[in-house]
Design a protein around this motif. Structure first.
Motif, PDB file in Angstrom:
ATOM      1  N   HIS A  21       1.059  -1.267   0.038  1.00  0.00           N
ATOM      2  CA  HIS A  21       0.144   0.198  -0.059  1.00  0.00           C
ATOM      3  C   HIS A  21       0.725   1.246   0.001  1.00  0.00           C
ATOM      4  N   HIS A  58      -0.304  -6.410  -6.106  1.00  0.00           N
ATOM      5  CA  HIS A  58      -0.747  -6.127  -4.736  1.00  0.00           C
ATOM      6  C   HIS A  58      -2.040  -7.086  -4.564  1.00  0.00           C
ATOM      7  N   GLU A  62      -3.722  -9.911  -2.225  1.00  0.00           N
ATOM      8  CA  GLU A  62      -4.813  -9.899  -1.153  1.00  0.00           C
ATOM      9  C   GLU A  62      -5.735 -11.065  -1.795  1.00  0.00           C
ATOM     10  N   ASP A 121     -10.535  -3.072   1.586  1.00  0.00           N
ATOM     11  CA  ASP A 121      -9.420  -3.473   2.285  1.00  0.00           C
ATOM     12  C   ASP A 121      -9.706  -3.434   3.944  1.00  0.00           C
TER      13      ASP A 121
HETATM   14 FE   LIG Z   1      -5.121  -3.250  -0.789  1.00  0.00          FE
END
Ligand SMILES: [Fe+2]
Ligand SMILES: [Fe+2]
Length: 130
Positions: A21, A58, A62, A121
């Protein structure tokens, strides 16, 4: 000038994801500075492509975590990742076409990161960090 400041609210307690992030926020801030400082079109397009690469990596990370936790909101979160990547690609095309509106780009960049973070998130990390 910085568009998004890293604050503790962005810290989710998973070091790898927090670092990813941070990297994405850095790219967003660099893009914002490039746009503000004179719109060097190819530079902005390069940075958007870097954002796409960084985000795709990313998001895959996740999504792997969500699958590992049998996360109930996986489909919505996954769909929003696809939407975000499609938006970056659309912005590349807009820049290639020479559409330039600094205010629109700044608003889009801010929302691009912050809206997804808050709506998808943050709830995910509340679950996986318990
Ligand atoms: Fe994220
Ligand atoms: Fe996400």
């Amino acid at each position: 000038m910085t568009l998004i400041e890293w604050t503790p609210e962005f810290s989710l307690g998973v070091a790898e994801l927090d670092n990813e992030h941070r990297d994405m926020i850095q790219i967003v801030n660099r893009l914002y500075q490039q746009v503000q400082s004179g719109r060097y079109q190819t530079t902005v397009i390069d940075a958007l492509e870097e954002l796409h690469t960084s985000a795709a990596s990313h998001f895959a990370h996740e999504e792997e975590m969500m699958r590992a936790h049998n996360y109930a909101a996986y489909e919505e979160h996954y769909a929003d990742h696809r939407r975000l990547l499609a938006e970056v690609t659309a912005m590349v095309h807009q820049c290639q076409d020479g559409v330039d509106d600094d205010a629109v780009m700044a608003k889009w960049l801010y929302e691009w990161f912050c809206h997804h973070f808050k709506t998808h998130d943050a709830p995910l990390h509340q679950l996986i960090c318990v």
